[in-house]
Write a protein that holds these residues in place. Structure first.
Motif, PDB file in Angstrom:
ATOM      1  N   GLY A 138       0.824  -1.201   0.000  1.00  0.00           N
ATOM      2  CA  GLY A 138       0.000   0.000   0.000  1.00  0.00           C
ATOM      3  C   GLY A 138       0.857   1.250   0.000  1.00  0.00           C
ATOM      4  O   GLY A 138       2.040   1.213  -0.301  1.00  0.00           O
ATOM      5  N   CYS A 139       0.267   2.362   0.358  1.00  0.00           N
ATOM      6  CA  CYS A 139       0.988   3.638   0.406  1.00  0.00           C
ATOM      7  C   CYS A 139       0.540   4.383   1.658  1.00  0.00           C
ATOM      8  O   CYS A 139      -0.647   4.668   1.827  1.00  0.00           O
ATOM      9  CB  CYS A 139       0.688   4.475  -0.829  1.00  0.00           C
ATOM     10  SG  CYS A 139       1.315   6.173  -0.771  1.00  0.00           S
ATOM     11  N   SER A 140       1.480   4.673   2.545  1.00  0.00           N
ATOM     12  CA  SER A 140       1.120   5.337   3.794  1.00  0.00           C
ATOM     13  C   SER A 140       0.512   6.706   3.538  1.00  0.00           C
ATOM     14  O   SER A 140      -0.397   7.132   4.252  1.00  0.00           O
ATOM     15  CB  SER A 140       2.350   5.459   4.700  1.00  0.00           C
ATOM     16  OG  SER A 140       3.381   6.190   4.063  1.00  0.00           O
ATOM     17  N   MET A 141       0.993   7.416   2.519  1.00  0.00           N
ATOM     18  CA  MET A 141       0.417   8.723   2.207  1.00  0.00           C
ATOM     19  C   MET A 141      -1.038   8.583   1.773  1.00  0.00           C
ATOM     20  O   MET A 141      -1.918   9.314   2.251  1.00  0.00           O
ATOM     21  CB  MET A 141       1.209   9.427   1.108  1.00  0.00           C
ATOM     22  CG  MET A 141       0.653  10.801   0.748  1.00  0.00           C
ATOM     23  SD  MET A 141       1.224  11.445  -0.834  1.00  0.00           S
ATOM     24  CE  MET A 141       2.965  11.624  -0.524  1.00  0.00           C
ATOM     25  N   ALA A 142      -1.308   7.651   0.870  1.00  0.00           N
ATOM     26  CA  ALA A 142      -2.685   7.454   0.410  1.00  0.00           C
ATOM     27  C   ALA A 142      -3.589   7.067   1.567  1.00  0.00           C
ATOM     28  O   ALA A 142      -4.758   7.490   1.635  1.00  0.00           O
ATOM     29  CB  ALA A 142      -2.716   6.393  -0.687  1.00  0.00           C
ATOM     30  N   LEU A 327      15.509   5.195  -1.595  1.00  0.00           N
ATOM     31  CA  LEU A 327      16.874   4.672  -1.646  1.00  0.00           C
ATOM     32  C   LEU A 327      17.135   3.752  -2.828  1.00  0.00           C
ATOM     33  O   LEU A 327      18.228   3.774  -3.405  1.00  0.00           O
ATOM     34  CB  LEU A 327      17.184   3.944  -0.332  1.00  0.00           C
ATOM     35  CG  LEU A 327      18.593   3.377  -0.187  1.00  0.00           C
ATOM     36  CD1 LEU A 327      19.641   4.469  -0.338  1.00  0.00           C
ATOM     37  CD2 LEU A 327      18.752   2.687   1.163  1.00  0.00           C
ATOM     38  N   ASN A 328      16.154   2.922  -3.217  1.00  0.00           N
ATOM     39  CA  ASN A 328      16.378   2.043  -4.372  1.00  0.00           C
ATOM     40  C   ASN A 328      16.751   2.840  -5.609  1.00  0.00           C
ATOM     41  O   ASN A 328      17.657   2.470  -6.361  1.00  0.00           O
ATOM     42  CB  ASN A 328      15.128   1.207  -4.659  1.00  0.00           C
ATOM     43  CG  ASN A 328      15.035  -0.029  -3.801  1.00  0.00           C
ATOM     44  OD1 ASN A 328      16.027  -0.740  -3.623  1.00  0.00           O
ATOM     45  ND2 ASN A 328      13.862  -0.299  -3.255  1.00  0.00           N
ATOM     46  N   LEU A 329      16.048   3.964  -5.830  1.00  0.00           N
ATOM     47  CA  LEU A 329      16.339   4.791  -6.989  1.00  0.00           C
ATOM     48  C   LEU A 329      17.709   5.447  -6.858  1.00  0.00           C
ATOM     49  O   LEU A 329      18.485   5.502  -7.827  1.00  0.00           O
ATOM     50  CB  LEU A 329      15.259   5.855  -7.169  1.00  0.00           C
ATOM     51  CG  LEU A 329      15.517   6.867  -8.298  1.00  0.00           C
ATOM     52  CD1 LEU A 329      15.660   6.164  -9.642  1.00  0.00           C
ATOM     53  CD2 LEU A 329      14.418   7.916  -8.352  1.00  0.00           C
ATOM     54  N   VAL A 330      18.032   5.957  -5.669  1.00  0.00           N
ATOM     55  CA  VAL A 330      19.326   6.618  -5.480  1.00  0.00           C
ATOM     56  C   VAL A 330      20.467   5.636  -5.748  1.00  0.00           C
ATOM     57  O   VAL A 330      21.447   5.953  -6.434  1.00  0.00           O
ATOM     58  CB  VAL A 330      19.433   7.215  -4.066  1.00  0.00           C
ATOM     59  CG1 VAL A 330      20.811   7.844  -3.859  1.00  0.00           C
ATOM     60  CG2 VAL A 330      18.342   8.270  -3.855  1.00  0.00           C
ATOM     61  N   ARG A 331      20.348   4.432  -5.242  1.00  0.00           N
ATOM     62  CA  ARG A 331      21.390   3.425  -5.476  1.00  0.00           C
ATOM     63  C   ARG A 331      21.489   3.057  -6.950  1.00  0.00           C
ATOM     64  O   ARG A 331      22.580   2.847  -7.483  1.00  0.00           O
ATOM     65  CB  ARG A 331      21.105   2.180  -4.636  1.00  0.00           C
ATOM     66  CG  ARG A 331      21.403   2.375  -3.160  1.00  0.00           C
ATOM     67  CD  ARG A 331      21.249   1.081  -2.387  1.00  0.00           C
ATOM     68  NE  ARG A 331      21.804   1.215  -1.052  1.00  0.00           N
ATOM     69  CZ  ARG A 331      21.734   0.276  -0.126  1.00  0.00           C
ATOM     70  NH1 ARG A 331      21.129  -0.874  -0.382  1.00  0.00           N
ATOM     71  NH2 ARG A 331      22.280   0.464   1.068  1.00  0.00           N
ATOM     72  N   ARG A 332      20.341   2.970  -7.626  1.00  0.00           N
ATOM     73  CA  ARG A 332      20.360   2.645  -9.053  1.00  0.00           C
ATOM     74  C   ARG A 332      21.037   3.759  -9.839  1.00  0.00           C
ATOM     75  O   ARG A 332      21.812   3.498 -10.769  1.00  0.00           O
ATOM     76  CB  ARG A 332      18.921   2.420  -9.541  1.00  0.00           C
ATOM     77  CG  ARG A 332      18.828   1.767 -10.917  1.00  0.00           C
ATOM     78  CD  ARG A 332      17.395   1.360 -11.223  1.00  0.00           C
ATOM     79  NE  ARG A 332      16.912   0.395 -10.257  1.00  0.00           N
ATOM     80  CZ  ARG A 332      15.817   0.532  -9.521  1.00  0.00           C
ATOM     81  NH1 ARG A 332      15.066   1.626  -9.649  1.00  0.00           N
ATOM     82  NH2 ARG A 332      15.452  -0.393  -8.666  1.00  0.00           N
ATOM     83  N   LEU A 333      20.779   5.009  -9.469  1.00  0.00           N
ATOM     84  CA  LEU A 333      21.436   6.138 -10.134  1.00  0.00           C
ATOM     85  C   LEU A 333      22.944   6.120  -9.880  1.00  0.00           C
ATOM     86  O   LEU A 333      23.743   6.385 -10.786  1.00  0.00           O
ATOM     87  CB  LEU A 333      20.835   7.455  -9.646  1.00  0.00           C
ATOM     88  CG  LEU A 333      19.408   7.764 -10.104  1.00  0.00           C
ATOM     89  CD1 LEU A 333      18.869   8.986  -9.364  1.00  0.00           C
ATOM     90  CD2 LEU A 333      19.362   7.995 -11.611  1.00  0.00           C
ATOM     91  N   VAL A 349      19.853   5.353   6.068  1.00  0.00           N
ATOM     92  CA  VAL A 349      19.154   4.975   4.848  1.00  0.00           C
ATOM     93  C   VAL A 349      17.747   4.505   5.158  1.00  0.00           C
ATOM     94  O   VAL A 349      17.466   3.988   6.241  1.00  0.00           O
ATOM     95  CB  VAL A 349      19.924   3.886   4.075  1.00  0.00           C
ATOM     96  CG1 VAL A 349      21.282   4.402   3.663  1.00  0.00           C
ATOM     97  CG2 VAL A 349      20.055   2.621   4.906  1.00  0.00           C
ATOM     98  N   CYS A 350      16.845   4.685   4.173  1.00  0.00           N
ATOM     99  CA  CYS A 350      15.446   4.316   4.388  1.00  0.00           C
ATOM    100  C   CYS A 350      14.796   3.962   3.061  1.00  0.00           C
ATOM    101  O   CYS A 350      14.767   4.773   2.138  1.00  0.00           O
ATOM    102  CB  CYS A 350      14.687   5.475   5.041  1.00  0.00           C
ATOM    103  SG  CYS A 350      12.939   5.120   5.314  1.00  0.00           S
ATOM    104  N   TYR A 351      14.309   2.725   2.971  1.00  0.00           N
ATOM    105  CA  TYR A 351      13.528   2.312   1.809  1.00  0.00           C
ATOM    106  C   TYR A 351      12.058   2.659   2.023  1.00  0.00           C
ATOM    107  O   TYR A 351      11.618   2.902   3.149  1.00  0.00           O
ATOM    108  CB  TYR A 351      13.630   0.796   1.606  1.00  0.00           C
ATOM    109  CG  TYR A 351      14.985   0.276   1.226  1.00  0.00           C
ATOM    110  CD1 TYR A 351      15.430   0.327  -0.095  1.00  0.00           C
ATOM    111  CD2 TYR A 351      15.825  -0.298   2.174  1.00  0.00           C
ATOM    112  CE1 TYR A 351      16.667  -0.172  -0.447  1.00  0.00           C
ATOM    113  CE2 TYR A 351      17.067  -0.810   1.828  1.00  0.00           C
ATOM    114  CZ  TYR A 351      17.481  -0.739   0.510  1.00  0.00           C
ATOM    115  OH  TYR A 351      18.704  -1.235   0.164  1.00  0.00           O
ATOM    116  N   CYS A 352      11.295   2.641   0.931  1.00  0.00           N
ATOM    117  CA  CYS A 352       9.839   2.666   1.060  1.00  0.00           C
ATOM    118  C   CYS A 352       9.425   1.243   1.422  1.00  0.00           C
ATOM    119  O   CYS A 352       9.499   0.334   0.585  1.00  0.00           O
ATOM    120  CB  CYS A 352       9.189   3.108  -0.250  1.00  0.00           C
ATOM    121  SG  CYS A 352       7.380   3.032  -0.205  1.00  0.00           S
TER     122      CYS A 352
END
Length: 400
Positions: A138-142, A327-333, A349-352
């Motif tokens: 899910g999404c905590s914001m939603a 973080l997944n995106l930052v590491r991929r970049l 560090v913090c993942y979604c």
């Protein structure tokens, strides 16, 4: 409302009660359900072992067996083990549109979170089936904006005589129910890249905006891009009577911001920016507009996920970047640009966590079930909600 199907769902979601500490732990492990959240109900019970060395080959084999009947979408925040099987990667709205552009695909497997799969179901044909590998994603914001809460807020605005001059605007990161509410009340959906255009459109039609559910995107866009003052914005707390605001505050406000935020982007602080500047001289700070106002104002560059990717791609070799996003995106970049110094903005560090529920075992399970002729974890939005949500989404597409 959204309905879902999955194995082992013998008892209705309504029978589920608040989890004990043991229940909460099981939920995190992919067992159990939480009907109070925008995500679905039961997660699958029997998954391949994460240590199974054949998982990658099993995913490839199942995907090949499905052929053109399958289209796999991967959000930028997904882990690499999953993103390798995506036919298209992108942000939530791009992926939903990509799904709609593949009418020949019978199954849309959305490696993202629940509201994204809902949007894909809204935009695709009835013949296409949208599948979310883990219904607990899910999404905590939603989840911070429930339809009943928003309807209560709208009734308050009606009682104050200001609803007719208030235009609801919801961020893409919201449930189908909220998008449907916005569509019913002549509003619009926005993304982080077109929020200014959406707000401009809204203020051409009303004197105030109810912005859902991310307070930070609404505030940052209104103040930094449209010239509003912070005093023009008030924060509506759905857990307090009257939103925690006086009638005068609600009447005088131009931006009524919902008290919601992204659990990842909201963790970045001004201290993070100051620390990285001291530690890495000449660093460029690049953040998402879901970050807090003081973080955005202290950054060098601010923009959507796609903007962040393009900015890093175009950056000169040898440059240093502290990136405030998942973080997944930052590491991929960082892996894609070894000639640049790319780091996570926060030292911790913090993942979604909900996005990361879509892992390789869940993806393999979903693909193998589909290949065997068993439809699982389908995300469907009821026709009335889908119609009005589509109205709000189409209005976004029509923005000048």
């Amino acid at each position: 409302m959204t309905s879902t199907t999955s194995p082992g769902s013998a008892s209705p979601a309504s029978a589920w009660t608040e989890p004990s500490s043991t229940g909460a732990a099981l939920l995190l492990l992919g067992r159990g359900s939480d009907p109070s959240a925008e995500k679905g109900v039961e997660c699958p019970g029997e998954l391949p072992s994460p240590s199974d060395p054949t998982l990658v080959e099993r995913a490839r084999r199942a995907k090949a067996a499905l052929g053109d009947r399958l289209f796999v979408l991967g959000h930028h925040y997904q882990r690499d083990e999953v993103i390798q099987f995506a036919d298209v990667t992108g942000d939530s709205f791009k992926l939903a549109r990509e799904a709609a552009a593949r009418p020949e695909a019978e199954f849309i497997v959305f490696c993202g979170v629940h509201f994204m799969a809902e949007s894909a179901d809204i935009l695709t044909s009835d013949a296409q089936k949208v599948v979310l590998p883990d219904l607990g994603a899910g999404c905590s914001m939603a989840d911070m904006a429930a339809l009943s809460q928003v309807e209560t807020a709208w009734e308050l605005l009606q009682d104050l005589g200001v609803a007719d001059s208030t235009i609801p605007v919801t961020y893409m990161n919201s449930s189908a129910d909220i998008k449907g509410f916005v569509g019913r009340n002549n509003g619009v959906v926005c993304t982080s890249s077109n929020a200014k255009r959406a707000l401009t459109w809204a203020f051409e039609r009303g004197s105030k905006v109810l912005f859902l559910p991310d307070q930070h995107l609404g505030r940052n866009t209104a103040v930094l891009e449209m010239g509003f003052d912070l005093e023009d914005c008030v924060l509506y707390n759905p857990h307090k009577p009257g939103g925690g605001l006086t009638p005068e505050q609600l009447r005088d406000a131009k931006m009524i911001l919902w008290r919601g935020h992204c659990s990842v982007h909201g963790r970045f602080t001004l201290g993070c920016v100051e620390e990285v500047r001291e530690r890495v001289p000449g660093v460029n700070v690049l953040v998402h507009p879901e970050c807090r106002h003081e973080v955005v104002t202290a950054a060098d560059y601010v923009g959507s996920t796609e903007y962040i990717i393009k900015t890093i791609d175009a950056a000169p070799a040898g440059s240093a970047w502290a990136v405030g996003t998942e973080l997944n995106l930052v590491r991929r970049l960082a892996n894609a640009h070894p000639d640049k110094q790319i780091m996570f903005l926060d030292r911790n560090v913090c993942y979604c966590s909900t996005m990361n529920r879509i892992d390789l075992p869940h993806l393999v399970w979903a693909l193998e079930e589909l290949a065997a002729g068993r439809l699982v974890n389908q995300i469907t939005v009821d026709a009335d909600t889908a119609h009005h949500a589509r109205v709000a989404l189409d209005q976004m597409l029509a923005l000048p």
